[in-house]
Enzyme design. Structure first.
Site, mmCIF file in Angstrom:
data_model
loop_
_atom_site.group_PDB
_atom_site.id
_atom_site.type_symbol
_atom_site.label_atom_id
_atom_site.label_comp_id
_atom_site.label_asym_id
_atom_site.label_seq_id
_atom_site.Cartn_x
_atom_site.Cartn_y
_atom_site.Cartn_z
ATOM 1 N N HIS A 37 -29.547 36.692 -9.638
ATOM 2 C CA HIS A 37 -30.488 35.645 -9.228
ATOM 3 C C HIS A 37 -29.755 34.360 -8.844
ATOM 4 C CE1 HIS A 37 -33.584 32.579 -9.408
ATOM 5 N NE2 HIS A 37 -32.932 31.994 -10.387
ATOM 6 N N ARG B 70 -22.231 38.414 -18.294
ATOM 7 C CA ARG B 70 -21.087 37.805 -18.974
ATOM 8 C C ARG B 70 -20.362 38.815 -19.846
ATOM 9 N NH1 ARG B 70 -23.221 32.076 -21.252
ATOM 10 N NH2 ARG B 70 -22.764 31.083 -19.295
#
Lengths: 561, 168
Positions: free
Chosen positions: A390, A454
């Site tokens: 996004h 991450r």
């Protein structure tokens, strides 16, 4: 285009103007130079991450320099790209826009240089622990992960430095109003000042987090810190920061792109209303980043969700206004039909095309953002690679690609050298568009399959069998963007060093079909809007903050990397 | 017609759905959250992360059957694993997850389920859902927590329902 034929008279005038703004131009150029150096370094780590997902580990070869491997690279990618690149570019860009739009230099050039000096020193101070693997806490620096105090001090200085630009802008606005008591504030300057005002208000959150929680704690003056309180203060700034990135791109879409399209801005009052709404609604919505946090009540999360839907509205206004302006340009260039006018737009013009491609991907980013904002639907995607996908459409394209597009005319204008290769710039824009489209699509898909963001996917014990067929496309997208970035930097370096010397005029600010006289004057008066903005912040944050402060725990810091 | 008024008509034609569509979305969300019960985590209280071994329920992490088909899973997230790392329940079970962290911020996401929580030291995260489909589901820590973050994976095993009596 209208700017293709410039009479010798206006060239002389242009040279004189550039002379008047010599300091402003130097500051703009230096800020952008630092911004794009940061983007180059940060971007390299992005490609390495996508390759690591696919089992190609480029961290070992560089381990003598960067010991922290994947996660240190990730920290550098985030900090350099979304904090350093954006902030420095924006300060440079808004310095340029404010002074050219009001037609006056910075009110205090000394303050202008101080802004640059404080920000640059902050950057250097924060870079040291980052490079030494003493601040591998990523750009969100959530405690109790505990970095070297220099990291927090450096970032705080960068933020404090940016505040000084607003002081300069306010002084310039005073000067301008004294000389033009009845005129409406020119739209670009109005937008630049609203952007900086919104930013200064919202950075109280992260400044409080730094000064009262993180810096004393990292220096050993406090036994610990409260992670939920810190997160809440971080996201107080952390959501509006996306508007701090986006609004400067909007400034270009509203004030330059219509001109580049050969037309006019559709509505000046609608643009002003959109920016006022951003000023009011950007900040009291930060808890929508904390829907899955414990320690915050569902009711406040829902209220922030409702206001987040509210801030979607000025983005929809922007969508309408900018597309209507493009249509105005397309028709002025002879375009016909409901949609066929699109083909009459100046697609050979690199700055225009680059920014319109950024807008197209942003439409998808905006739709995804609405999904993320949707309270319980966010449970499907929160902290998955969907989110990384996004924001690579939003800050990584709507903002970054627009900023690149701006430099395609601004760098020639600032340096007095023609763009080295417009064709290469067009190829660069399209390859970024395609590469990011591929990358972001598959990151979204992987997020729906619960791939965490991450995370060093390539080093997991077991890679989910459902992810495996999709992961190569992430690398394909990243490599295409890497090629695009090489084309960009090559073009820019050659422009600055070997571009043909010429007086390149500035793209004129777009005029409007419906000008400021069609909107009420109260739009130019900041006081009532500021009062509403502060009231909403107080209502939406005070109960939660008071409770979190009263329940505060001292959780000790840990270095787990 | 005056060109300017035509412009205003276009603006209104855009603004009305720009207001109506988000409001419709929001109504749908509120219904699912508060009537259907797809809730996000809320404020479930604090706990001292240094005293987990003496604080109920975290002194005994693991799965407890509260009633037939009704379970409570008490989980501690820590560098770099979940305790317990593997949870096994029969299909059709309704499970409340009660999770906290011993050290830094972690995440707790069970794939193909609504369970998605931040796990924050000092805070208790709590969510409830029902698992109907047998299978093995990964549980991921989805917040960067340090050098071994990518190793922090658990597993939820949903076994076929014990008695072949009722469902379907």
């Amino acid at each position: 285009m209208a700017t293709a034929r410039v009479s010798s008279v206006s060239i002389t005038a242009e040279r004189a103007e550039v002379g008047v703004f010599a300091t402003e131009y130097r500051l703009t150029g230096l800020n952008m130079l630092i911004a794009f150096i940061a983007l180059a370094i940060g971007g390299l780590f992005g490609v390495m991450q996508a390759l690591q997902y696919n089992g190609i580990d480029l961290y070992k070869p560089i381990s003598p320099i960067l010991r922290g491997g994947y996660y240190q690279g990730l920290a550098l990618h985030g900090v350099l790209n979304v904090l350093v690149f954006t902030t420095f570019f924006i300060i440079g860009w808004l310095t340029f826009v404010t002074s050219r739009s009001l037609g006056i230099p910075l009110a205090s050039r000394a303050l202008g240089w101080t802004t640059f000096g404080v920000m640059t020193s902050g950057l250097l101070i924060a870079a040291l622990p980052l490079l030494l693997n003493n601040a591998t806490v990523l750009f969100t620096f959530y405690p109790p992960l505990k970095a070297d105090p220099l990291f927090y001090i450096g970032l705080t200085l960068v933020v404090v430095g940016t505040w000084l630009l607003l002081i300069n802008q306010v002084m310039m606005l005073r000067q301008w109003r004294a000389a033009n008591p009845t005129a409406r504030i020119p739209l670009p300057a109005f937008m630049a000042i609203v952007t900086m005002t919104m930013w200064v208000i919202c950075t109280f959150g992260v400044a409080t987090e730094m000064l009262f929680l993180l810096i004393p704690w990292s220096l050993g003056l406090a036994p610990g810190t409260d992670p939920v309180l810190a997160r809440t203060l971080f996201w107080f700034t952390g959501h509006p920061i996306v508007y701090f990135w986006l609004l400067p791109a909007y400034i270009s879409w509203y004030n330059f792109v219509p001109q580049q399209a050969g037309g006019r801005l559709f509505s000046d009052p609608m643009a002003r209303v959109a920016f006022i709404l951003f000023l009011i609604l950007s900040t009291p919505i930060g808890m929508h980043h904390q829907y899955t946090d414990p320690g915050i009540s569902e009711i406040w999360k829902l209220i922030h969700a409702i206001f987040t839907f509210g801030v979607f509205f000025p983005s929809l206004l922007t969508f309408f206004n900018v597309v209507a302006s493009l249509e105005n340009g397309g028709r002025a260039r002879g375009g016909k039909g409901w949609l066929v006018w699109v083909f009459s737009l100046p697609w050979r013009e690199p700055s225009f095309t680059t920014q319109v491609l950024a807008m197209i991907l942003f439409a998808f980013g905006g739709a995804g953002g609405l999904i993320n904002a949707s309270y319980n639907i966010n449970l499907v995607v929160h902290n998955t690679s969907w989110i990384s996908g996004h924001f690579h459409l939003t800050v990584g394209t709507a903002v970054t690609l627009s900023f690149m597009g701006i430099t395609y005319w601004l760098v020639p204008h600032l340096t007095g050298r023609r763009l080295w290769s417009p064709t290469m710039a067009l190829v660069q824009a399209w390859t970024w568009f395609i590469g990011m489209g591929i990358f972001a699509h598959w990151m979204h898909m992987l997020g729906l399959l619960s791939m965490p963001r991450r995370t060093a996917i390539g080093a997991m014990r077991e890679i989910h069998p459902e992810w495996e067929p999709l992961l190569p496309m992430v690398a394909v997208g990243a490599i295409i963007m890497f090629i695009s970035a090489i084309l960009y930097y090559l073009n820019m370096v050659l422009t600055i060093t070997a571009g043909k010397k010429d007086t390149v005029p500035m793209v004129p600010f777009a005029r409007a079909v419906s000008g400021p006289e069609d909107g009420p004057r109260v739009l130019d008066n900041f006081k009532p809007w500021l009062a509403i903005a502060f009231t909403l912040i107080v209502i939406n944050y005070t109960p939660t903050l008071i409770r979190l402060v009263s329940e505060m725990q001292f959780i000790p810091g840990i270095r787990s990397w | 017609m005056n060109r300017k008024y035509l412009g205003y008509l276009f603006e209104i034609a855009w603004i009305l759905p720009s207001v109506a569509v988000p409001i419709a979305f929001m109504v749908a969300i509120v219904i699912t959250a508060f009537a259907v019960g797809i809730a996000v985590p809320g404020d479930a209280g604090r706990v001292d992360p240094k005293a987990l071994s003496t604080t109920a329920p975290f002194d005994q992490p693991g799965l407890r059957e509260l009633a037939p088909g009704r379970y409570e899973a008490v989980v501690i997230a820590q560098l770099f694993n979940f305790s317990p790392g593997e949870i096994e329940i029969p299909a059709g079970s309704k499970v409340t997850f009660i999770v906290t962290s011993r050290d830094v911020i972690h995440g707790y996401k069970i794939e193909k389920s609504p369970i998605n929580m931040m796990v924050i030291p000092g805070q208790i995260s709590r969510m409830t859902t029902t698992f109907d489909t047998p299978g093995e589901y990964y549980i991921y820590c989805h917040e960067y927590c340090g050098a071994g973050h990518h190793l922090m994976v658990g597993k939820l095993i949903v076994t076929p329902a014990k008695t072949a009596s009722t469902n379907r």
